[in-house]
Write an enzyme that holds these catalytic residues in place. Structure first.
Site: not given
Ligand code: GRF
Length: 209
Positions: A12, A66, A108, A110, A151, A179, A181
């Site tokens: 998280g 599911r 999302n 990625h 994606d 840097q 996300e």
């Molecule tokens: C991140 O690298 C995100 O891009 C990927 O999963 C990871 C999650 O990390 N999809 P966190 O739980 O936010 O620390």
């Protein structure tokens, strides 16, 4: 006020970046209504609790099949009436009905520059392992809307990150988070909250910064 539901599966840190950006005022006009995890042990749920935000666990393992999970999951998300669903490291395949219902209202993050190192099987460390195996000199992260593919949805923001000669997948993963996300995910939410993101023809995004 943009109401968010954030879906998580693990540590998280991206959730934390969102919460911190709201607290700092870097994300405006936004509230996090709930955090939903498929993993009862996700540290992300602690982060939600520390912030007095509802943290809910709903896992496919709790259901017979599911379809039952998909229905319950969508109902749970809908119960918060979110304006935007944020997938922040959420490892569950999103039900098709939900993709339709939240078209251009679900994003999302990625950890690569899409269309490199994305699609089925590219998640977590595997993305960075593949980038190092290919020998790319630049990688990064992408925030995109969620569509029916993996994606493949309209790209909102991307941020490049340099690869270093002695990187391991873990070191590169951390640098991409720091840097890229943790910056572009809050930034995308702020842009959406302030009406600055438009999807054209279901394919490309115009960002008015
Ligand atoms: C991140 O690298 C995100 O891009 C990927 O999963 C990871 C999650 O990390 N999809 P966190 O739980 O936010 O620390």
């Amino acid at each position: 006020m943009l109401k968010l539901v954030v879906c998580v599966s693990g540590g998280g840190t991206n959730l934390q970046a969102i919460l911190d950006a709201v607290d700092r005022g870097d994300i405006t006009n936004t509230e996090v209504a709930a955090v939903i995890s498929n993993n009862p042990n996700a540290y992300a749920l602690e982060r939600a609790k520390n912030h007095d935000i509802a943290g809910i666990c709903i896992s496919p393992k709790q259901f017979e099949d599911r379809d039952s999970f998909n229905k319950a999951f969508l109902e749970k998300v809908n119960s918060y009436q979110p304006d935007l669903v944020v997938l922040a490291g959420f490892l569950v395949v999103i039900p098709e009905l939900m993709i339709k219902e939240y078209r251009n209202r679900m994003i999302n993050i990625h950890p690569s520059l899409i269309p490199s190192f994305c699609g089925t099987g590219y998640y977590g460390l595997k993305v960075h392992e593949a980038a190092l195996a290919r020998g790319v000199k630049v990688t990064g992260a992408t925030v995109h809307f969620v569509d029916e593919g993996t994606d493949t949805g309209p790209i909102i923001l991307q941020q490049p990150v340099m690869v270093k000669a002695d990187d391991t997948p873990e070191i590169l993963q951390r640098r991409v988070m720091e840097q890229a996300e943790w910056k572009i995910l809050p930034q995308a939410i702020d842009l959406i909250a302030n009406g600055k993101v438009k999807v054209i023809d279901g394919k490309s995004v115009i960002v008015d910064v």
